[in-house]
Design a protein around this motif. Structure first.
Motif, PDB file in Angstrom:
ATOM      1  N   LEU A   1       0.860  -1.179   0.000  1.00 33.20           N
ATOM      2  CA  LEU A   1       0.000   0.000   0.000  1.00 33.20           C
ATOM      3  C   LEU A   1       0.897   1.229   0.000  1.00 33.20           C
ATOM      4  O   LEU A   1       1.587   1.515   0.981  1.00 33.20           O
ATOM      5  CB  LEU A   1      -0.906   0.013   1.229  1.00 33.20           C
ATOM      6  CG  LEU A   1      -1.970   1.122   1.236  1.00 33.20           C
ATOM      7  CD1 LEU A   1      -3.071   0.797   0.222  1.00 33.20           C
ATOM      8  CD2 LEU A   1      -2.578   1.289   2.626  1.00 33.20           C
ATOM      9  N   GLY A   2       0.922   1.943  -1.128  1.00 29.41           N
ATOM     10  CA  GLY A   2       1.704   3.170  -1.233  1.00 29.41           C
ATOM     11  C   GLY A   2       0.854   4.367  -0.837  1.00 29.41           C
ATOM     12  O   GLY A   2      -0.283   4.506  -1.291  1.00 29.41           O
ATOM     13  N   ILE A   3       1.389   5.212   0.023  1.00 32.00           N
ATOM     14  CA  ILE A   3       0.644   6.358   0.548  1.00 32.00           C
ATOM     15  C   ILE A   3       1.270   7.639   0.003  1.00 32.00           C
ATOM     16  O   ILE A   3       2.478   7.874   0.183  1.00 32.00           O
ATOM     17  CB  ILE A   3       0.661   6.355   2.089  1.00 32.00           C
ATOM     18  CG1 ILE A   3      -0.001   5.063   2.597  1.00 32.00           C
ATOM     19  CG2 ILE A   3      -0.059   7.583   2.645  1.00 32.00           C
ATOM     20  CD1 ILE A   3       0.201   4.794   4.060  1.00 32.00           C
TER      21      ILE A   3
ATOM     22  N   GLY B   1      -3.467  12.148   0.159  1.00 24.55           N
ATOM     23  CA  GLY B   1      -4.207  12.544  -1.030  1.00 24.55           C
ATOM     24  C   GLY B   1      -4.681  11.352  -1.836  1.00 24.55           C
ATOM     25  O   GLY B   1      -5.730  11.399  -2.480  1.00 24.55           O
ATOM     26  N   ALA B   2      -3.916  10.273  -1.806  1.00 27.04           N
ATOM     27  CA  ALA B   2      -4.266   9.055  -2.551  1.00 27.04           C
ATOM     28  C   ALA B   2      -3.445   7.888  -2.036  1.00 27.04           C
ATOM     29  O   ALA B   2      -2.371   8.074  -1.456  1.00 27.04           O
ATOM     30  CB  ALA B   2      -4.012   9.252  -4.046  1.00 27.04           C
ATOM     31  N   VAL B   3      -3.956   6.685  -2.244  1.00 21.21           N
ATOM     32  CA  VAL B   3      -3.200   5.470  -1.923  1.00 21.21           C
ATOM     33  C   VAL B   3      -3.210   4.555  -3.145  1.00 21.21           C
ATOM     34  O   VAL B   3      -4.175   4.552  -3.926  1.00 21.21           O
ATOM     35  CB  VAL B   3      -3.767   4.720  -0.695  1.00 21.21           C
ATOM     36  CG1 VAL B   3      -3.707   5.599   0.553  1.00 21.21           C
ATOM     37  CG2 VAL B   3      -5.192   4.229  -0.944  1.00 21.21           C
ATOM     38  N   LEU B   4      -2.134   3.821  -3.314  1.00 16.40           N
ATOM     39  CA  LEU B   4      -2.047   2.805  -4.361  1.00 16.40           C
ATOM     40  C   LEU B   4      -1.991   1.427  -3.721  1.00 16.40           C
ATOM     41  O   LEU B   4      -1.169   1.189  -2.824  1.00 16.40           O
ATOM     42  CB  LEU B   4      -0.789   2.996  -5.210  1.00 16.40           C
ATOM     43  CG  LEU B   4      -0.717   4.193  -6.156  1.00 16.40           C
ATOM     44  CD1 LEU B   4       0.602   4.143  -6.938  1.00 16.40           C
ATOM     45  CD2 LEU B   4      -1.894   4.224  -7.112  1.00 16.40           C
ATOM     46  N   LEU B   5      -2.866   0.547  -4.157  1.00 20.02           N
ATOM     47  CA  LEU B   5      -2.809  -0.856  -3.757  1.00 20.02           C
ATOM     48  C   LEU B   5      -2.126  -1.609  -4.890  1.00 20.02           C
ATOM     49  O   LEU B   5      -2.637  -1.648  -6.021  1.00 20.02           O
ATOM     50  CB  LEU B   5      -4.220  -1.395  -3.512  1.00 20.02           C
ATOM     51  CG  LEU B   5      -4.355  -2.877  -3.158  1.00 20.02           C
ATOM     52  CD1 LEU B   5      -3.523  -3.231  -1.934  1.00 20.02           C
ATOM     53  CD2 LEU B   5      -5.819  -3.244  -2.928  1.00 20.02           C
ATOM     54  N   ILE B   6      -0.955  -2.176  -4.582  1.00 21.12           N
ATOM     55  CA  ILE B   6      -0.118  -2.794  -5.615  1.00 21.12           C
ATOM     56  C   ILE B   6       0.148  -4.240  -5.243  1.00 21.12           C
ATOM     57  O   ILE B   6       0.511  -4.533  -4.092  1.00 21.12           O
ATOM     58  CB  ILE B   6       1.233  -2.057  -5.747  1.00 21.12           C
ATOM     59  CG1 ILE B   6       1.008  -0.547  -5.864  1.00 21.12           C
ATOM     60  CG2 ILE B   6       2.023  -2.583  -6.944  1.00 21.12           C
ATOM     61  CD1 ILE B   6       2.242   0.283  -5.558  1.00 21.12           C
ATOM     62  N   GLU B   7      -0.027  -5.143  -6.209  1.00 24.84           N
ATOM     63  CA  GLU B   7       0.260  -6.553  -5.939  1.00 24.84           C
ATOM     64  C   GLU B   7       1.029  -7.145  -7.118  1.00 24.84           C
ATOM     65  O   GLU B   7       0.680  -6.926  -8.285  1.00 24.84           O
ATOM     66  CB  GLU B   7      -1.030  -7.339  -5.718  1.00 24.84           C
ATOM     67  CG  GLU B   7      -0.797  -8.809  -5.375  1.00 24.84           C
ATOM     68  CD  GLU B   7      -2.033  -9.465  -4.794  1.00 24.84           C
ATOM     69  OE1 GLU B   7      -2.274  -9.288  -3.582  1.00 24.84           O
ATOM     70  OE2 GLU B   7      -2.763 -10.134  -5.553  1.00 24.84           O
ATOM     71  N   VAL B   8       2.080  -7.876  -6.798  1.00 25.60           N
ATOM     72  CA  VAL B   8       2.799  -8.663  -7.794  1.00 25.60           C
ATOM     73  C   VAL B   8       2.710 -10.127  -7.372  1.00 25.60           C
ATOM     74  O   VAL B   8       2.599 -10.439  -6.194  1.00 25.60           O
ATOM     75  CB  VAL B   8       4.277  -8.227  -7.925  1.00 25.60           C
ATOM     76  CG1 VAL B   8       4.372  -6.848  -8.536  1.00 25.60           C
ATOM     77  CG2 VAL B   8       4.991  -8.246  -6.569  1.00 25.60           C
TER      78      VAL B   8
ATOM     79  N   PRO C   1       2.368  -5.388 -12.653  1.00 32.06           N
ATOM     80  CA  PRO C   1       1.790  -5.961 -11.435  1.00 32.06           C
ATOM     81  C   PRO C   1       0.551  -6.790 -11.752  1.00 32.06           C
ATOM     82  O   PRO C   1      -0.109  -6.591 -12.785  1.00 32.06           O
ATOM     83  CB  PRO C   1       1.428  -4.719 -10.605  1.00 32.06           C
ATOM     84  CG  PRO C   1       2.224  -3.602 -11.186  1.00 32.06           C
ATOM     85  CD  PRO C   1       2.347  -3.919 -12.645  1.00 32.06           C
ATOM     86  N   ALA C   2       0.225  -7.698 -10.858  1.00 28.25           N
ATOM     87  CA  ALA C   2      -1.039  -8.417 -10.989  1.00 28.25           C
ATOM     88  C   ALA C   2      -2.200  -7.448 -10.810  1.00 28.25           C
ATOM     89  O   ALA C   2      -3.262  -7.609 -11.412  1.00 28.25           O
ATOM     90  CB  ALA C   2      -1.122  -9.532  -9.951  1.00 28.25           C
ATOM     91  N   ALA C   3      -1.991  -6.414  -9.971  1.00 28.56           N
ATOM     92  CA  ALA C   3      -3.023  -5.398  -9.745  1.00 28.56           C
ATOM     93  C   ALA C   3      -2.351  -4.097  -9.357  1.00 28.56           C
ATOM     94  O   ALA C   3      -1.309  -4.084  -8.693  1.00 28.56           O
ATOM     95  CB  ALA C   3      -3.979  -5.847  -8.641  1.00 28.56           C
ATOM     96  N   LEU C   4      -2.976  -2.995  -9.770  1.00 29.90           N
ATOM     97  CA  LEU C   4      -2.465  -1.666  -9.455  1.00 29.90           C
ATOM     98  C   LEU C   4      -3.677  -0.739  -9.372  1.00 29.90           C
ATOM     99  O   LEU C   4      -4.190  -0.259 -10.365  1.00 29.90           O
ATOM    100  CB  LEU C   4      -1.495  -1.205 -10.538  1.00 29.90           C
ATOM    101  CG  LEU C   4      -0.809   0.160 -10.391  1.00 29.90           C
ATOM    102  CD1 LEU C   4      -0.192   0.325  -9.019  1.00 29.90           C
ATOM    103  CD2 LEU C   4       0.251   0.325 -11.480  1.00 29.90           C
ATOM    104  N   GLU C   5      -4.147  -0.509  -8.141  1.00 29.87           N
ATOM    105  CA  GLU C   5      -5.388   0.200  -7.888  1.00 29.87           C
ATOM    106  C   GLU C   5      -5.135   1.503  -7.148  1.00 29.87           C
ATOM    107  O   GLU C   5      -4.280   1.558  -6.256  1.00 29.87           O
ATOM    108  CB  GLU C   5      -6.322  -0.668  -7.036  1.00 29.87           C
ATOM    109  CG  GLU C   5      -6.653  -2.007  -7.647  1.00 29.87           C
ATOM    110  CD  GLU C   5      -7.657  -1.887  -8.771  1.00 29.87           C
ATOM    111  OE1 GLU C   5      -8.803  -1.483  -8.505  1.00 29.87           O
ATOM    112  OE2 GLU C   5      -7.294  -2.192  -9.928  1.00 29.87           O
TER     113      GLU C   5
END
Length: 481
Positions: free
Chosen positions: A225-227, A275-282, A248-252
């Motif tokens: 989770l990138g903040i 301001g935003a978060v990124l949910l990242i999965e590999v 990535p498998a997902a990048l939300e």
């Protein structure tokens, strides 16, 4: 109810048990709209088939009386795809929900259209395989509906959308014939008619059986989770990750409004000032995902991430994905009603479209929050309003149209996975040349020559059901969600 409708009702009652047919107005109101609440129209009759033969008989009966019919799954469509524009008969497939076969050796499953997406996932646990398409509404949406709109989801960045995982379909044609396209081995030769059928939004027929591809489970996951302080920083990080050759498998992405709603609802421990978060999965082999994880963390920090959290246990990973999948459920805390748009832009244009959404919010005096599949440029701005206020409805429609027009201007599209439905028909002439629209109309006519199957969807249908298209400037019924 008109004389013809009364006669068809009598005939339908000979096909369906009393509990499998609805004809009273107080019950039909439940089916006046789907997830797109701006337009409403009740069907005259709703039936709940449990077999393919019942669907065949229903369609043939509708043809005999020359009345429209529309298939429906769970009603999670966000573009009016299951709206009964011309009244008529709604064929609700939620009681056809069996898993008919799981064949791990040959990597396919056979399911009925009313099966809820997540139920297939749950049945595959422990088998070493999964069904890859995972729409955010997978706890409610059906696989038949996924086929209709060619649904995506967070993990389609790497694994592809529904059409990449459908090997075949059985469907009842608009003329009432039971037809199979593809099968366990997919299309063996000739035209890819299965691929053509997926995404046709119910205008080619009523699905009764689906062959889906199963995907082997990856050996390992790394979920982060990138903040970020700003949405702009988050979108620059997205471009940096993809530009580095990492898929990535997902990048939300979720913006501050969504994060706040989630935190109020579920107390996940998100920073409310972000301001935003990124949910990242590999995912993949352990060695490979560890290297990708480290590179992603470096890239996020290069683009202004103040923190990158790691899900170090399966429970922590599940919690992060729970928050993403429940994002839309939390919106009810922000407004009585909402309209979710579904545009696509090139990834490099994400900062530009998000700036435009901010401007649109100010111009039309409405609140907009954002959650979307950032990795493939599929945006989902959520326009908040109260549908009891006609002026708000008009402003929301105008704002949504402005955003979609901007997507086209930036080289994108007006839908990535929700479909055209009734909401976006007017954009088809902007998105495609006249010859393209003509060809698509000819193809639809080849499958659906009388136009009675899901009329007034995707493309204009002149006179298909003898009823003008409902106006888009006010809701059909004054009721908040």
């Amino acid at each position: 109810m008109a004389t013809v409708a009364s006669e068809i009702l009598t005939r339908l009652r000979s096909i369906y048990a009393p509990e499998d047919l609805i004809a009273s107005e107080d019950e039909l109101i439940v089916y006046e709209c789907d997830g797109y609440v701006v337009e409403k129209k009740m069907p005259e009759i709703v039936v709940f088939p449990t077999t393919s033969n019942q669907v065949v008989e229903t369609v043939r009966l509708c043809n005999e009386f020359d009345i429209p019919f529309v298939p429906r799954g769970a009603g999670t469509s966000l573009a009016g795809g299951t709206l009964a524009v011309g009244g008529g008969v709604m064929i609700c497939l939620t009681r056809m929900r069996q898993i008919l076969e799981i064949n791990a050796r040959d990597r396919f499953a056979i399911v009925e259209p009313g099966l809820v997406n997540v139920h297939l996932t749950q049945n595959l646990k422990g088998s070493g395989f999964h069904y890859a398409p995972d729409p955010s509404s997978q706890g409610a949406c059906t696989l038949g509906g996924n086929v209709a709109t060619n649904s995506g989801g967070p993990h389609t960045l790497k694994y592809g959308v529904t059409v990449n995982h459908v090997l075949g379909v059985e469907f009842v044609s608009p003329s009432g014939e039971l037809i199979q396209l593809g099968g366990p081995l997919g299309e063996l030769n000739g035209y890819d008619l299965t691929g053509l059928f997926v995404g046709s939004e119910g205008t080619f027929g009523v699905v009764t059986k689906i062959w889906v591809r199963l995907t082997r489970d990856p050996a390992a996951y790394r979920t982060m989770l990138g903040i970020f302080e700003t949405v702009s920083d988050a979108t620059e990080a997205i471009s940096g990750i993809i530009g580095a050759g990492i898929i990535p498998a997902a990048l939300e992405m979720m913006d501050q409004g969504i994060v706040g709603a989630l935190e109020d609802a579920f107390h996940f421990g998100f920073p409310l000032d972000a301001g935003a978060v990124l949910l990242i999965e590999v995912d993949g082999l352990d060695v490979a995902v560890d290297l990708e994880k480290q590179k992603i963390i470096e890239l996020c920090k290069q683009h202004g991430a103040r923190e990158v959290r790691s899900a170090d246990t399966p429970a922590e990973r599940q919690l992060l994905w729970k928050c993403r999948k429940q994002a839309f459920g939390a919106i009810g805390r922000l407004a009585p009603s909402y309209c979710t748009q579904d545009g696509v832009v090139p990834r490099t244009k994400l900062p530009e479209i998000l700036d435009f959404i901010i401007q649109t919010q100010k111009e039309f005096d409405i609140r907009i929050v954002n959650v979307f599949h950032a990795g493939d440029g599929n945006i989902h701005p959520i326009l908040l309003f109260d549908e009891r206020d006609e002026d708000q409805v008009k402003r929301v429609i105008a704002a949504g149209d402005a955003i979609l027009s901007k997507c086209i201007e930036l080289g994108g599209s007006v839908t990535g996975e929700h479909g055209i439905g009734v909401e976006k028909i007017n954009f088809m002439d902007k998105l495609f040349a006249a010859d393209d629209v003509s060809v698509m109309t000819d193809i639809r006519s080849a499958f659906n020559p009388k136009g009675n199957c899901s009329p007034h969807k995707i493309l204009p249908t002149a006179g298909a059901c003898g009823m003008e298209h409902i106006e888009r400037d006010k809701p059909g019924r004054q009721a908040a969600m």
